[in-house]
Scaffold this motif. Structure first.
Motif, PDB file in Angstrom:
ATOM      1  N   ALA A  59      49.250  11.361  23.993  1.00 29.98           N
ATOM      2  CA  ALA A  59      50.012  11.762  22.801  1.00 29.98           C
ATOM      3  C   ALA A  59      50.305  13.259  22.834  1.00 29.98           C
ATOM      4  N   ILE A  60      51.416  13.649  22.217  1.00 32.78           N
ATOM      5  CA  ILE A  60      51.699  15.071  22.007  1.00 32.78           C
ATOM      6  C   ILE A  60      51.899  15.294  20.505  1.00 32.78           C
ATOM      7  N   MET A  61      51.828  16.535  20.080  1.00 34.85           N
ATOM      8  CA  MET A  61      52.170  16.863  18.691  1.00 34.85           C
ATOM      9  C   MET A  61      53.225  17.944  18.698  1.00 34.85           C
ATOM     10  N   ARG A  62      54.350  17.646  18.027  1.00 39.70           N
ATOM     11  CA  ARG A  62      55.416  18.636  17.935  1.00 39.70           C
ATOM     12  C   ARG A  62      55.127  19.572  16.772  1.00 39.70           C
ATOM     13  N   GLU A  63      55.935  20.617  16.663  1.00 39.72           N
ATOM     14  CA  GLU A  63      55.687  21.622  15.631  1.00 39.72           C
ATOM     15  C   GLU A  63      55.590  20.980  14.251  1.00 39.72           C
ATOM     16  N   GLU A  64      56.528  20.042  13.959  1.00 38.66           N
ATOM     17  CA  GLU A  64      56.522  19.454  12.617  1.00 38.66           C
ATOM     18  C   GLU A  64      55.298  18.563  12.375  1.00 38.66           C
ATOM     19  N   ASP A  65      54.688  18.060  13.471  1.00 41.15           N
ATOM     20  CA  ASP A  65      53.453  17.279  13.316  1.00 41.15           C
ATOM     21  C   ASP A  65      52.261  18.201  13.098  1.00 41.15           C
ATOM     22  N   LEU A  66      52.329  19.394  13.712  1.00 44.94           N
ATOM     23  CA  LEU A  66      51.200  20.330  13.621  1.00 44.94           C
ATOM     24  C   LEU A  66      51.161  21.047  12.276  1.00 44.94           C
ATOM     25  N   GLU A  67      52.337  21.216  11.658  1.00 43.25           N
ATOM     26  CA  GLU A  67      52.400  22.011  10.423  1.00 43.25           C
ATOM     27  C   GLU A  67      51.442  21.533   9.329  1.00 43.25           C
ATOM     28  N   PRO A  68      51.455  20.219   8.985  1.00 42.30           N
ATOM     29  CA  PRO A  68      50.520  19.780   7.939  1.00 42.30           C
ATOM     30  C   PRO A  68      49.050  19.937   8.327  1.00 42.30           C
ATOM     31  N   VAL A  69      48.763  19.798   9.621  1.00 45.06           N
ATOM     32  CA  VAL A  69      47.378  19.974  10.083  1.00 45.06           C
ATOM     33  C   VAL A  69      46.973  21.445   9.919  1.00 45.06           C
ATOM     34  N   ALA A  70      47.909  22.342  10.255  1.00 51.10           N
ATOM     35  CA  ALA A  70      47.648  23.775  10.104  1.00 51.10           C
ATOM     36  C   ALA A  70      47.416  24.110   8.623  1.00 51.10           C
ATOM     37  N   GLU A  71      48.215  23.504   7.772  1.00 49.93           N
ATOM     38  CA  GLU A  71      48.058  23.759   6.329  1.00 49.93           C
ATOM     39  C   GLU A  71      46.678  23.292   5.849  1.00 49.93           C
ATOM     40  N   PHE A  72      46.265  22.124   6.333  1.00 44.74           N
ATOM     41  CA  PHE A  72      44.952  21.580   5.994  1.00 44.74           C
ATOM     42  C   PHE A  72      43.848  22.551   6.463  1.00 44.74           C
ATOM     43  N   ALA A  73      43.999  23.072   7.684  1.00 50.11           N
ATOM     44  CA  ALA A  73      42.997  23.998   8.238  1.00 50.11           C
ATOM     45  C   ALA A  73      42.915  25.278   7.407  1.00 50.11           C
ATOM     46  N   ARG A  74      44.086  25.779   6.986  1.00 46.22           N
ATOM     47  CA  ARG A  74      44.094  27.010   6.179  1.00 46.22           C
ATOM     48  C   ARG A  74      43.462  26.745   4.826  1.00 46.22           C
ATOM     49  N   GLU A  75      43.863  25.619   4.222  1.00 51.63           N
ATOM     50  CA  GLU A  75      43.386  25.294   2.879  1.00 51.63           C
ATOM     51  C   GLU A  75      41.861  25.124   2.848  1.00 51.63           C
ATOM     52  N   HIS A  76      41.314  24.498   3.894  1.00 51.43           N
ATOM     53  CA  HIS A  76      39.880  24.202   3.900  1.00 51.43           C
ATOM     54  C   HIS A  76      39.096  25.146   4.797  1.00 51.43           C
ATOM     55  N   ASP A  77      39.746  26.220   5.195  1.00 50.16           N
ATOM     56  CA  ASP A  77      39.095  27.280   5.950  1.00 50.16           C
ATOM     57  C   ASP A  77      38.417  26.774   7.230  1.00 50.16           C
ATOM     58  N   LEU A  78      39.127  25.971   7.974  1.00 51.38           N
ATOM     59  CA  LEU A  78      38.587  25.442   9.230  1.00 51.38           C
ATOM     60  C   LEU A  78      38.971  26.357  10.391  1.00 51.38           C
ATOM     61  N   THR A  79      38.026  26.565  11.307  1.00 55.18           N
ATOM     62  CA  THR A  79      38.348  27.194  12.586  1.00 55.18           C
ATOM     63  C   THR A  79      38.832  26.081  13.508  1.00 55.18           C
ATOM     64  N   VAL A  80      39.933  26.348  14.220  1.00 52.43           N
ATOM     65  CA  VAL A  80      40.508  25.298  15.063  1.00 52.43           C
ATOM     66  C   VAL A  80      40.273  25.625  16.538  1.00 52.43           C
ATOM     67  N   LEU A  81      39.742  24.651  17.269  1.00 41.75           N
ATOM     68  CA  LEU A  81      39.618  24.779  18.715  1.00 41.75           C
ATOM     69  C   LEU A  81      40.692  23.885  19.326  1.00 41.75           C
ATOM     70  N   ALA A  82      41.677  24.499  19.973  1.00 45.77           N
ATOM     71  CA  ALA A  82      42.827  23.749  20.483  1.00 45.77           C
ATOM     72  C   ALA A  82      42.774  23.714  22.012  1.00 45.77           C
ATOM     73  N   ASP A  83      42.433  22.544  22.546  1.00 46.98           N
ATOM     74  CA  ASP A  83      42.381  22.374  23.999  1.00 46.98           C
ATOM     75  C   ASP A  83      43.790  22.024  24.475  1.00 46.98           C
ATOM     76  N   GLU A  84      44.442  23.004  25.106  1.00 44.22           N
ATOM     77  CA  GLU A  84      45.840  22.822  25.509  1.00 44.22           C
ATOM     78  C   GLU A  84      45.974  22.807  27.027  1.00 44.22           C
ATOM     79  N   ILE A  85      44.957  22.256  27.674  1.00 47.52           N
ATOM     80  CA  ILE A  85      44.945  22.296  29.146  1.00 47.52           C
ATOM     81  C   ILE A  85      46.095  21.495  29.762  1.00 47.52           C
ATOM     82  N   TYR A  86      46.644  20.529  29.006  1.00 48.27           N
ATOM     83  CA  TYR A  86      47.776  19.748  29.522  1.00 48.27           C
ATOM     84  C   TYR A  86      49.124  20.273  29.034  1.00 48.27           C
ATOM     85  N   ALA A  87      49.162  21.492  28.483  1.00 49.12           N
ATOM     86  CA  ALA A  87      50.392  22.009  27.875  1.00 49.12           C
ATOM     87  C   ALA A  87      51.619  21.898  28.783  1.00 49.12           C
ATOM     88  N   GLU A  88      51.457  22.208  30.066  1.00 52.24           N
ATOM     89  CA  GLU A  88      52.615  22.161  30.984  1.00 52.24           C
ATOM     90  C   GLU A  88      53.087  20.729  31.213  1.00 52.24           C
TER      91      GLU A  88
END
Ligand code: PMP
Length: 386
Positions: free
Chosen positions: A177-206
Motif C-alpha cells: 500500500a501507499i499513502m498519497r498526500e490527501e491520505d496522509l493529511e487526516p493522519v497528520a491532523e490526528f497526530a498534531r491534535e493528540h500530540d503524537l510523535t510519528v516514526l515514518a519508515d520510508e525505506i521503500y519511498a523510491e
C-alpha cells in the motif's frame, strides 16, 4: 548452567516464519516469493567505490553520525527527491541499516510504559523493538477496504489518541500500500491534535509505481517537528548486505539517537558509506531501471492473481502484493499446503500483525521467469483444491 534471560527478551515470541524455512529446506526446487530483499546486485559503480576505498586503506571509523560528505549527499538527495529539508550537521544520522535507526529511535523516545501505536500489517521488527525498549504496543489494524491505508477511523477505533508514538510504513511492507498526500493529511491532523510523535519508515519511498510520487508525512504542515523519517540503501539501491541506512529528524532527537549509537555502534560501516556516497552520486539510472523492472513484475503478478481467481488489492509500492486466500483456508494452512505440494514459498499475512490474517505476502523481488513458474504452480494448486 541456565541463564535467566531478561523478561523483555522472553516477552518476544519466536518469528512465525521459521517453520516455513524448515519445510522449504526439506523440499527440492522451491521458488521463494517469501524474501524481503532485492534480487538485483548492488549497482556496479557503488561496488567499485567500495572496492577502491578498501584499496586505499579507508578502513577506519568515521564520525559517529557518518561521513560528513555522505550526510551532505543525503541532505541534497532527500531535498531533491522528497522535498525534505534536513541539515547535515545535526538532523541526519547514518546507521547500520534502517533497522538500527528504528531501534535507536525507540530507545531514544520510549520510556517504560509508553504506548507505541503501530499501523499494521507491518514490518516485523517494530513490535519487538518497542518491547526491547520497555514500551507497550498498540496495534492499529488497517483494512483491505481502505486499500490498507491508515485512516483516522482506524486510529480512533484502536484508541491511538492515548498513544505516545505512532509508527507507520508507506510504501508498506507487507501490503504494498501507499499513502498519497490527501491520505496522509487526516493522519497528520490526528497526530498534531493528540500530540503524537510519528516514526515514518520510508525505506521503500523510491519504489512507488503507477504514476504516483512518494509523499513524506514530514512535509505536511506542523509535522517536521514531530516526525522521524527512516530511509536507507537496502531496497532502492539493492544494498541489503552493506547495512546502511539513515534517520532524519529534529536535532534533539537525532542527537539523542547519536548518543546511543556512539556507545553501541561507534559508526556505520565505513566501506558501505563509500558505496552509498557513490550510489547517490551516480546510480540514479540503475535505480530507475530496477524500479521499472519491479513495476513490470508487479503488473504481471497482479494480473496473474486475478486470472487465477484470487482476490488481490492493487499494490502500488515496495515489492510485495497481498492476495487474499480463498474461502475456507487460513493464510497459514494455504501457505503451508502450497509450499508442501507445489514448492512455492509465500508468507502468511498474520505474521505481520493485525489486519494481515487471510492474506499472503508475495514478494516480486524475483526474476520474471521464476515468477511465471511460481504463479503457474499456484494456479495448479488452486485448480486442484478450490
Ligand atoms: N523497514 C522495512 C519496512 C523493511 O522492509 C526493511 C527490510 N526488510 C527494513 C526496514 C530494514 O532495512 P535495512 O536493511 O536498511 O535495515
Amino acid at each position: 548452567m541456565t541463564f535467566e534471560l531478561a523478561d523483555r527478551v522472553q516477552a518476544v515470541p519466536p518469528s512465525g516464519i521459521r517453520r516455513f524455512f524448515e519445510i522449504a529446506e526439506e523440499r527440492d526446487e522451491v521458488i521463494s516469493l517469501g524474501v524481503g530483499e532485492p534480487d538485483f546486485s548492488t549497482p556496479w559503480a557503488a561496488r567499485d567505490a567500495a572496492i577502491t576505498s578498501l584499496e586505499q586503506g579507508k578502513t577506519s571509523y568515521t564520525a559517529n553520525r557518518g561521513k560528513r560528505e555522505l550526510r551532505e549527499a543525503i541532505s541534497d538527495y532527500v531535498a531533491d527527491r522528497f522535498d525534505l529539508g534536513y541539515g547535515a550537521d545535526e538532523e541526519i544520522i547514518v546507521t547500520a541499516g534502517a533497522s538500527e535507526a528504528v531501534d535507536l529511535a525507540f530507545r531514544a523516545l520510549v520510556d517504560p510504559g509508553d504506548t507505541v501505536a503501530i499501523a499494521q500489517p507491518s514490518y516485523i521488527s517494530y513490535e519487538p523493538g518497542v518491547i526491547f525498549a520497555g514500551g507497550e504496543v498498540l496495534p492499529v489494524p488497517t483494512k483491505k477496504e481502505d486499500d490498507f491505508r491508515l485512516t483516522v477511523e482506524a486510529l480512533e477505533a484502536a484508541g491511538a489518541s492515548e498513544a505516545d508514538l505512532l509508527v507507520l510504513c508507506y510504501p508498506n511492507n507487507p501490503t504494498g500500500a501507499i499513502m498519497r498526500e490527501e491520505d496522509l493529511e487526516p493522519v497528520a491532523e490526528f497526530a498534531r491534535e493528540h500530540d503524537l510523535t510519528v516514526l515514518a519508515d520510508e525505506i521503500y519511498a523510491e519504489l512507488t509505481y503507477g504514476g504516483n510520487e512518494h509523499t513524506s508525512i514530514a512535509t505536511l504542515p506542523g509535522m517536521r517537528e514531530r516526525t522521524i523519517v527512516f530511509n536507507g540503501f537496502s531496497k532502492a539501491h539493492a544494498m541489503t548486505g552493506l547495512r546502511l541506512g539513515y534517520a532524519l529528524g529534529p536535532a534533539d532527537v537525532v542527537g539523542a539517537m547519536n548518543k546511543i549509537h556512539q556507545y553501541t555502534m561507534l559508526s556505520a560501516p565505513t566501506t558501505a558509506q563509500h558505496a552509498a556516497l557513490e550510489a547517490l552520486d551516480s546510480c540514479d539510472g540503475d535505480v530507475r531501471e530496477m524500479v521499472a523492472q519491479y513495476d513490470r513484475r508487479r503488473q504481471f503478478v497482479l494480473s496473474r492473481f486475478r486470472e487465477i481467481g484470487m482476490d488481490v488489492f492493487e499494490a502500488k509500492g515496495a515489492f510485495y502484493c497481498f492476495p487474499e486466500v480463498p474461502e475456507g483456508w487460513t493464510a497459514e494452512e494455504f501457505a503451508e499446503a502450497v509450499l508442501r505440494e507445489q514448492g512455492v514459498a509465500v508468507v502468511p499475512g498474520d505474521v505481520f500483525g493485525a489486519g494481515g490474517e487471510g492474506h499472503l505476502r508475495v514478494s516480486y523481488a524475483t526474476g520474471l521467469d521464476d515468477l511465471r513458474e511460481a504463479l503457474n504452480r499456484l494456479e495448479a494448486f488452486v485448480e486442484e483444491h478450490v
